[in-house]
Scaffold this motif. Sequence first.
Motif, PDB file in Angstrom:
ATOM      1  N   UNK A 156       0.846  -1.197   0.000  1.00 55.07           N
ATOM      2  CA  UNK A 156       0.000   0.000   0.000  1.00 55.07           C
ATOM      3  C   UNK A 156       0.876   1.240   0.000  1.00 55.07           C
ATOM      4  N   UNK A 157       0.571   2.173  -0.892  1.00 55.71           N
ATOM      5  CA  UNK A 157       1.218   3.471  -0.879  1.00 55.71           C
ATOM      6  C   UNK A 157       0.375   4.438  -0.066  1.00 55.71           C
ATOM      7  N   UNK A 158       0.798   4.789   1.149  1.00 57.76           N
ATOM      8  CA  UNK A 158      -0.051   5.563   2.066  1.00 57.76           C
ATOM      9  C   UNK A 158      -0.135   7.049   1.698  1.00 57.76           C
ATOM     10  N   UNK A 159      -1.192   7.419   0.983  1.00 57.45           N
ATOM     11  CA  UNK A 159      -1.367   8.817   0.579  1.00 57.45           C
ATOM     12  C   UNK A 159      -2.591   9.461   1.213  1.00 57.45           C
ATOM     13  N   UNK A 160      -3.314   8.710   2.023  1.00 51.97           N
ATOM     14  CA  UNK A 160      -4.482   9.247   2.732  1.00 51.97           C
ATOM     15  C   UNK A 160      -4.570   8.573   4.097  1.00 51.97           C
ATOM     16  N   UNK A 161      -5.401   9.098   4.979  1.00 46.48           N
ATOM     17  CA  UNK A 161      -5.451   8.576   6.344  1.00 46.48           C
ATOM     18  C   UNK A 161      -6.151   7.235   6.439  1.00 46.48           C
ATOM     19  N   UNK A 162      -7.082   6.960   5.519  1.00 48.12           N
ATOM     20  CA  UNK A 162      -7.861   5.731   5.591  1.00 48.12           C
ATOM     21  C   UNK A 162      -7.945   5.081   4.217  1.00 48.12           C
TER      22      UNK A 162
END
Length: 248
Positions: free
Chosen positions: A94-100
């Motif tokens: 997962x590329x974390x670009x948002x909080x959820x």
Amino acid sequence: MEKVEDQNPQQEEDQVVNPWEVSAKDGGKIDYDKLIDKFGCQRLDQSFVDRVQRLTSRPPHVFLRRGVFFAHRDFNDILDAYERGQKFYLYTGRGPSSEALHLGHLIPFMFTKYLQDAFKVPLVIQLTDDEKCMWKNLSVEESQRLARENAKDIIACGFDISKTFIFSDFDYVGGAFYKNMVKVAKCVTYNKVVGIFGFTGEDHIGKVSFPPVQAVPSFPSSFPHLFSGKDDLRCLIPCAIDQVQCFV
């Protein structure tokens, strides 16, 4: 996969599909049949669905039955080896670009949980916080924070904690993992990576150097604490087709 220089330029203009951009000409639909041919994949037909059911003794996931996961590369080799009693491991990320995570983000993890439960195999999950720091207007600290938040949603999917390793690139890259990155990087020329991913002269060098980071979790030697002495262990990667270029 066909050579970059052999690809039809007009076809390239019709649709752009890579890990960072998915678009079709004039707002049209993505032609998945073209992508299957371009990336050297095969259709996941009913014979694969039936074989998975036979080998796992459980109903195939709805994403298989309804064609949400519709193509593969070398899945038959994985199943052949499994039938001979040889295990494999799973890798997704997962590329974390948002909080959820929204539903689209969760689909690969939902399917990966089914695969882990059905085949009873280990799983590594990569959080590419370094990638999002380079592609988005995010600081290192904010990228790390989002990775931690995303990890909570991923954990909530219910993976087997005794068989699952979740890692952040910022925290983990080094040692054997980095050695494999260097080996991969030496095999890919600048012209080739530009042709595969569409980088331009305006992209910073961090972007050009990133693909090996995503590629090497598919090598068991990148995780000596998990797979020491198992360098021939196969890896199955459930992912969207826009990620395939990192692994061909």
